[in-house]
Motif scaffolding. Structure first.
Motif, PDB file in Angstrom:
ATOM      1  N   LYS A 173       0.859  -1.186   0.000  1.00 27.13           N
ATOM      2  CA  LYS A 173       0.000   0.000   0.000  1.00 27.13           C
ATOM      3  C   LYS A 173       0.890   1.229   0.000  1.00 27.13           C
ATOM      4  O   LYS A 173       2.074   1.163   0.324  1.00 27.13           O
ATOM      5  N   THR A 224      -9.699   9.998   1.471  1.00 31.30           N
ATOM      6  CA  THR A 224      -8.686   9.248   2.218  1.00 31.30           C
ATOM      7  C   THR A 224      -9.328   8.432   3.325  1.00 31.30           C
ATOM      8  O   THR A 224      -8.948   7.282   3.568  1.00 31.30           O
ATOM      9  N   GLU A 227     -10.618   5.202   2.165  1.00 31.71           N
ATOM     10  CA  GLU A 227      -9.598   4.225   1.804  1.00 31.71           C
ATOM     11  C   GLU A 227      -8.955   3.558   3.017  1.00 31.71           C
ATOM     12  O   GLU A 227      -8.549   2.399   2.958  1.00 31.71           O
TER      13      GLU A 227
END
Length: 288
Positions: free
Chosen positions: A52, A97, A100
């Protein structure tokens, strides 16, 4: 300075932007769900996502709150773009964000989503992490300190520290001024730069390196992280901290602060004016 042709080309370049960071502090959390909150000390969980672009941190603090942050390493293609940084502040810039990262474990037994949901949106900020070490810190009667001269990543906690150290050394140089002429000011500011630049450069590089260790996602940065945490001896880690702790500038015209630690401090340039004043006071006392 640019119009006079005395500004270094490197100082004209934009600040580097390698990470974007979202931060917040939760409202009181349930100590039964998060037992670390029952301790009298703070706990820190630092996690680097596998495959990631994110890394994230959770820190337990007083009043059963948890500080948290999420850093995202930006790809090279975005680093070179002209980013409108101010627009990144505020809750409206955080929603994508949040979606996510909400499922990521927070390191204390829950998810980042748990912490984010218990954090008022107006208390969440998202900002680009800029860094740059300028070569030029002064010109004429203008002098720079702190982020204006050396903007560091927060990964080593040295940004505010170095700003205060700048202020101390600059105050010492101004205190020793014999006049306010342009020549005297330039000499004082040069002295300030010569005393501070090597230390600021060292901490700038430390901050950059720590950023790679804590948030770097490239193959090479992962290798460095593995080596540092698994093979680097403890004395090497300690040596880095000692080098930082040994530099402790003080106001030269005040009594020296007591030394409570065991680390030898680096010598600092004494104040000519303060030394002369102390000698004059001794002469007066002896004469009396």
């Amino acid at each position: 300075m640019e119009s006079k042709g005395v500004l270094p080309s490197s100082d004209k370049e934009s600040l580097a932007v390698n990470y974007v960071c979202m931060v917040g502090t939760s409202e009181p959390m349930d100590p039964e769900k998060y037992p670390v909150l029952k301790d009298d000390i703070s706990h820190v969980a630092q996690i680097v996502g596998e495959n990631k672009s994110y890394s994230w941190t959770s820190i337990s603090v007083k009043e059963n709150r948890i500080c948290w942050s999420v850093a995202q390493q930006l790809p090279d293609t975005l680093k070179k773009e002209d980013i409108v940084r101010n627009s990144e502040w505020g809750p409206e810039a955080c929603e994508s964000t949040i979606q996510e990262v909400s499922s990521f474990t927070n390191g204390f037994g829950g998810t980042l989503g748990d912490l984010i949901e218990n954090t008022p949106r107006e208390n969440i900020s998202k900002v680009m992490l800029e860094e740059k070490l300028f070569q030029t810190w002064h010109h004429g009667r203008t002098v720079l300190i702190g982020d204006a001269a050396h903007k560091m990543l927060p990964s080593a906690g040295q940004g505010a520290v170095n700003a205060m150290q700048d202020a101390v050394i600059l105050a010492n140089c101004i205190y020793d001024l014999e006049s306010y002429s342009s020549e005297a000011l330039t000499a004082a500011f040069d002295d300030y730069w010569q005393q501070r630049y090597p230390q600021a450069k060292f901490q700038f590089e430390v901050s950059k390196f720590n950023g790679k260790i804590m948030s770097g996602q490239t193959w090479w940065e992962r290798v460095i992280r593995k080596v540092v945490f698994n093979y680097l001896p403890l004395w090497a880690h300690a040596r880095m901290f000692i080098k930082s702790a040994s530099y402790r500038p003080q106001i030269a015209f005040l009594p020296e602060a007591p030394r409570r630690g065991t680390v030898d401090l680096l010598p600092l340039k004494p104040s000519v004016r303060y030394t002369q004043e102390q000698e004059a006071m001794k002469d007066t006392a002896t004469g009396a």
